[in-house]
Design a protein around this motif. Structure first.
Motif, PDB file in Angstrom:
ATOM      1  N   ASN A 146       0.849  -1.191   0.000  1.00 44.30           N
ATOM      2  CA  ASN A 146       0.000   0.000   0.000  1.00 44.30           C
ATOM      3  C   ASN A 146       0.886   1.243   0.000  1.00 44.30           C
ATOM      4  N   GLU A 147       0.274   2.418   0.104  1.00 46.31           N
ATOM      5  CA  GLU A 147       1.034   3.665   0.080  1.00 46.31           C
ATOM      6  C   GLU A 147       1.998   3.808   1.244  1.00 46.31           C
ATOM      7  N   GLU A 148       1.735   3.083   2.341  1.00 50.61           N
ATOM      8  CA  GLU A 148       2.616   3.145   3.513  1.00 50.61           C
ATOM      9  C   GLU A 148       3.692   2.071   3.458  1.00 50.61           C
ATOM     10  N   ASP A 149       3.834   1.377   2.328  1.00 50.37           N
ATOM     11  CA  ASP A 149       4.826   0.334   2.082  1.00 50.37           C
ATOM     12  C   ASP A 149       4.577  -0.939   2.892  1.00 50.37           C
ATOM     13  N   ASN A 150       3.336  -1.126   3.335  1.00 52.74           N
ATOM     14  CA  ASN A 150       2.973  -2.369   4.014  1.00 52.74           C
ATOM     15  C   ASN A 150       2.537  -3.396   2.966  1.00 52.74           C
ATOM     16  N   ILE A 151       2.924  -4.641   3.167  1.00 54.51           N
ATOM     17  CA  ILE A 151       2.494  -5.698   2.256  1.00 54.51           C
ATOM     18  C   ILE A 151       1.013  -5.965   2.502  1.00 54.51           C
ATOM     19  N   ILE A 152       0.220  -5.895   1.434  1.00 57.00           N
ATOM     20  CA  ILE A 152      -1.228  -6.102   1.565  1.00 57.00           C
ATOM     21  C   ILE A 152      -1.710  -7.332   0.795  1.00 57.00           C
ATOM     22  N   ALA A 153      -0.826  -7.891  -0.051  1.00 56.43           N
ATOM     23  CA  ALA A 153      -1.186  -9.084  -0.820  1.00 56.43           C
ATOM     24  C   ALA A 153       0.097  -9.759  -1.292  1.00 56.43           C
ATOM     25  N   VAL A 154      -0.005 -11.037  -1.645  1.00 60.68           N
ATOM     26  CA  VAL A 154       1.136 -11.786  -2.161  1.00 60.68           C
ATOM     27  C   VAL A 154       0.712 -12.566  -3.399  1.00 60.68           C
ATOM     28  N   LYS A 155       1.696 -12.873  -4.229  1.00 60.65           N
ATOM     29  CA  LYS A 155       1.467 -13.713  -5.409  1.00 60.65           C
ATOM     30  C   LYS A 155       2.355 -14.944  -5.270  1.00 60.65           C
ATOM     31  N   THR A 156       1.792 -16.114  -5.572  1.00 63.79           N
ATOM     32  CA  THR A 156       2.556 -17.353  -5.437  1.00 63.79           C
ATOM     33  C   THR A 156       3.082 -17.833  -6.786  1.00 63.79           C
ATOM     34  N   ASN A 157       3.949 -18.816  -6.731  1.00 65.55           N
ATOM     35  CA  ASN A 157       4.537 -19.371  -7.946  1.00 65.55           C
ATOM     36  C   ASN A 157       3.507 -20.081  -8.824  1.00 65.55           C
ATOM     37  N   THR A 158       2.300 -20.318  -8.316  1.00 71.62           N
ATOM     38  CA  THR A 158       1.242 -20.915  -9.138  1.00 71.62           C
ATOM     39  C   THR A 158       0.361 -19.847  -9.775  1.00 71.62           C
ATOM     40  N   GLY A 159       0.646 -18.569  -9.469  1.00 73.27           N
ATOM     41  CA  GLY A 159      -0.129 -17.478 -10.031  1.00 73.27           C
ATOM     42  C   GLY A 159      -1.256 -16.986  -9.141  1.00 73.27           C
ATOM     43  N   ARG A 160      -1.477 -17.656  -7.998  1.00 68.78           N
ATOM     44  CA  ARG A 160      -2.539 -17.183  -7.103  1.00 68.78           C
ATOM     45  C   ARG A 160      -2.144 -15.856  -6.492  1.00 68.78           C
ATOM     46  N   GLU A 161      -3.104 -14.950  -6.397  1.00 71.19           N
ATOM     47  CA  GLU A 161      -2.931 -13.666  -5.725  1.00 71.19           C
ATOM     48  C   GLU A 161      -3.775 -13.713  -4.466  1.00 71.19           C
ATOM     49  N   LEU A 162      -3.112 -13.613  -3.322  1.00 72.85           N
ATOM     50  CA  LEU A 162      -3.783 -13.761  -2.029  1.00 72.85           C
ATOM     51  C   LEU A 162      -3.768 -12.449  -1.262  1.00 72.85           C
ATOM     52  N   ASP A 163      -4.929 -12.051  -0.723  1.00 76.44           N
ATOM     53  CA  ASP A 163      -4.924 -10.909   0.176  1.00 76.44           C
ATOM     54  C   ASP A 163      -4.175 -11.324   1.440  1.00 76.44           C
ATOM     55  N   TYR A 164      -3.784 -10.354   2.239  1.00 81.51           N
ATOM     56  CA  TYR A 164      -2.940 -10.629   3.405  1.00 81.51           C
ATOM     57  C   TYR A 164      -3.587 -11.612   4.382  1.00 81.51           C
ATOM     58  N   PRO A 165      -4.867 -11.446   4.745  1.00 79.95           N
ATOM     59  CA  PRO A 165      -5.470 -12.415   5.675  1.00 79.95           C
ATOM     60  C   PRO A 165      -5.482 -13.848   5.118  1.00 79.95           C
ATOM     61  N   THR A 166      -5.709 -14.002   3.818  1.00 81.14           N
ATOM     62  CA  THR A 166      -5.692 -15.344   3.222  1.00 81.14           C
ATOM     63  C   THR A 166      -4.286 -15.915   3.230  1.00 81.14           C
ATOM     64  N   ALA A 167      -3.284 -15.084   2.947  1.00 84.46           N
ATOM     65  CA  ALA A 167      -1.890 -15.542   2.992  1.00 84.46           C
ATOM     66  C   ALA A 167      -1.526 -15.994   4.403  1.00 84.46           C
ATOM     67  N   LEU A 168      -1.969 -15.249   5.414  1.00 83.74           N
ATOM     68  CA  LEU A 168      -1.728 -15.659   6.805  1.00 83.74           C
ATOM     69  C   LEU A 168      -2.366 -17.014   7.091  1.00 83.74           C
ATOM     70  N   SER A 169      -3.595 -17.174   6.670  1.00 83.25           N
ATOM     71  CA  SER A 169      -4.316 -18.422   6.891  1.00 83.25           C
ATOM     72  C   SER A 169      -3.622 -19.591   6.195  1.00 83.25           C
ATOM     73  N   ASP A 170      -3.214 -19.390   4.932  1.00 78.22           N
ATOM     74  CA  ASP A 170      -2.517 -20.446   4.202  1.00 78.22           C
ATOM     75  C   ASP A 170      -1.171 -20.776   4.840  1.00 78.22           C
ATOM     76  N   ALA A 171      -0.468 -19.763   5.322  1.00 74.65           N
ATOM     77  CA  ALA A 171       0.816 -20.003   5.983  1.00 74.65           C
ATOM     78  C   ALA A 171       0.623 -20.796   7.270  1.00 74.65           C
ATOM     79  N   LYS A 172      -0.379 -20.432   8.054  1.00 71.45           N
ATOM     80  CA  LYS A 172      -0.664 -21.165   9.295  1.00 71.45           C
ATOM     81  C   LYS A 172      -1.028 -22.619   9.009  1.00 71.45           C
TER      82      LYS A 172
END
Length: 98
Positions: free
Chosen positions: A36-62
Motif C-alpha cells: 500500500n502507500e505506507e509500504d505495508n504488504i497487503i497481498a502476495v502472489k505465489t509461484n502458481t499465479g494465485r494472488e492472495l490478500d494478506y489475511p488469506t496468505a496468513l491463513s494459508d501459511a498457518k
C-alpha cells in the motif's frame, strides 16, 4: 571462536543453495508482493499465479500451504515473515511488486 559460534558456523556450512531453493511438495512459494502507500504488504502472489490478500496468505501459511514463511504474533496481531535463512534477496520486503 567459542563453541556456540563454531556450532552455528557448522550448521550454516551444511546448507546448500539447492536446499534453500527447493519448495516442499504441495506447498506454494511467494514470488511477489503488493504494497500500500505506507509500504505495508497487503497481498502476495505465489509461484502458481494465485494472488492472495494478506489475511488469506496468513491463513494459508498457518495451514502449512506456503513454503519458506512463518507467522509470528507481534504488535498485537499475526504477521507473515520470511523464514530466517541468511539470504536477504528472498525476504518478503525484497520481493518484486505485482
Amino acid at each position: 571462536m567459542d563453541q556456540f559460534e563454531a556450532a552455528y558456523e557448522s550448521y550454516k556450512a551444511r546448507q546448500t543453495t539447492a536446499d534453500q531453493e527447493n519448495v516442499p511438495s504441495g506447498k506454494e512459494e511467494i514470488i511477489a508482493v503488493r504494497r500500500n502507500e505506507e509500504d505495508n504488504i497487503i497481498a502476495v502472489k505465489t509461484n502458481t499465479g494465485r494472488e492472495l490478500d494478506y489475511p488469506t496468505a496468513l491463513s494459508d501459511a498457518k495451514a502449512g500451504k506456503l513454503a519458506h514463511v512463518d507467522v509470528f504474533h507481534k504488535y498485537g496481531r499475526d504477521i507473515l515473515r520470511s523464514e530466517p535463512d541468511g539470504l536477504k534477496e528472498n525476504n518478503l520486503s525484497e520481493l518484486p511488486d505485482f
